[in-house]
Design an enzyme around this catalytic site. Structure first.
Site, PDB file in Angstrom:
ATOM      1  CG  HIS A   2      -4.080   4.749   1.279  1.00 28.90           C
ATOM      2  ND1 HIS A   2      -4.462   4.319   0.184  1.00 28.90           N
ATOM      3  CD2 HIS A   2      -2.620   5.138   1.015  1.00 28.90           C
ATOM      4  CE1 HIS A   2      -3.559   4.006  -0.830  1.00 28.90           C
ATOM      5  NE2 HIS A   2      -2.582   4.826  -0.182  1.00 28.90           N
ATOM      6  CG  HIS A  40      -2.438   0.868  -1.843  1.00 31.53           C
ATOM      7  ND1 HIS A  40      -1.640   1.145  -0.686  1.00 31.53           N
ATOM      8  CD2 HIS A  40      -3.568   0.236  -1.466  1.00 31.53           C
ATOM      9  CE1 HIS A  40      -2.333   1.118   0.234  1.00 31.53           C
ATOM     10  NE2 HIS A  40      -3.531   0.423  -0.091  1.00 31.53           N
ATOM     11  CG  HIS A  94      -6.167  -3.596  -0.880  1.00 30.05           C
ATOM     12  ND1 HIS A  94      -7.446  -3.561  -0.365  1.00 30.05           N
ATOM     13  CD2 HIS A  94      -5.778  -2.402  -0.907  1.00 30.05           C
ATOM     14  CE1 HIS A  94      -7.756  -2.358   0.125  1.00 30.05           C
ATOM     15  NE2 HIS A  94      -6.788  -1.611  -0.399  1.00 30.05           N
TER      16      HIS A  94
END
Length: 257
Positions: free
Chosen positions: A69, A79, A207
């Site tokens: 990343h 992730h 995320h």
């Protein structure tokens, strides 16, 4: 003439422009820095193996040291803990890696407020002007943040309260993940979340929701100001790292001129 021959002819003639959206990798490329006790990714670094010398008289080559990343990179679903059962970066579908792309430009708003958050209403207003979001495509969020990419401090824009960088609200992140037809979302900042997103509900909502919906993220993009709002094609080229949660990525856009 075949479609592919026509494409090659168009790129050579300039009627289709290939625009590089990638941040160059070097030791000073800005990276995400997490507070203790969390582990941090590596900065990019070259380790010289030989350079036309006694280690290799006719060749120059290096080892590279970097994190998944670092710089412009692709976030795979696995992730984040919400996507832990999702695919890794080596399993990215080809339809994701070459796909339609649209751009929403909020750089004027961010210029006046580095903590600016994209809301569902902004995307709805964009759709009223430009049409629906592309099925299985990408939405790229232009904020003008690439102008700060010269140094770590400028890019992170942190003070005692933490980083101040633009992002999306928790509600907007949920909508992109669960209600939009998009396969991926890309930004100019170091991550898809806002600098203040650690305090959102849930924390790091972009995320949380994107990876949980098995969608994908792109970060540290450049040159979004050269793309039209609609009509371009994105080409995303990660390394196929088996088991990887992401990869440094070359990202190109094909734009009709």
């Amino acid at each position: 003439m075949s479609v592919l021959s026509a494409l090659v002819t168009a790129t050579r003639s300039g009627s289709v422009e290939v625009i590089d959206l990638t941040t160059p990798l070097h030791e000073s490329t800005p990276i995400l820095e997490l507070p203790a006790p969390f582990a941090n990714t590596s900065r990019f670094r070259l380790e010289e193996l030989s350079r036309y010398d006694d280690r290799g008289p006719a060749w120059y080559w290096n080892d590279i040291h970097t994190g998944e990343h670092t710089g412009t990179h692709l976030d795979a679903p696995n992730h984040w803990v919400t996507g832990r059962d999702g695919v890794d970066v080596s399993q990215a579908p080809m339809g994701l890696l070459v796909a339609p792309v649209v751009v929403i430009d909020m750089s004027r708003e961010v210029e006046g407020d580095p903590d600016f958050l994209l809301e569902v209403a902004h995307i709805e207003a964009w759709q009223a002007e430009h049409g629906p979001l592309p099925e299985g495509g990408w939405l790229l969020y232009r904020t003008g943040w690439e102008a700060r990419g010269g140094t770590q401090d400028e890019f992170m824009n942190a003070d005692e309260a933490g980083p101040h960088t633009p992002g999306v609200s928790a509600e907007c992140a949920r909508w992109i993940a669960q209600s939009s037809p998009l396969a991926g979302f890309g930004v100019e900042t170091v991550g898809t979340d806002a600098g203040a997103a650690g305090g959102f509900d849930p924390p790091f909502a972009c995320h949380h929701f994107l990876m949980g919906a098995h969608k994908w993220g792109l970060t540290s993009l450049r040159n979004l100001g050269r793309l039209p709002a609609t009509g371009a094609v994105l080409v995303v080229c990660p390394l196929p790292i088996v088991g990887g949660s992401g990869s440094p990525t070359r990202v190109l856009a094909l734009v009709e001129t």
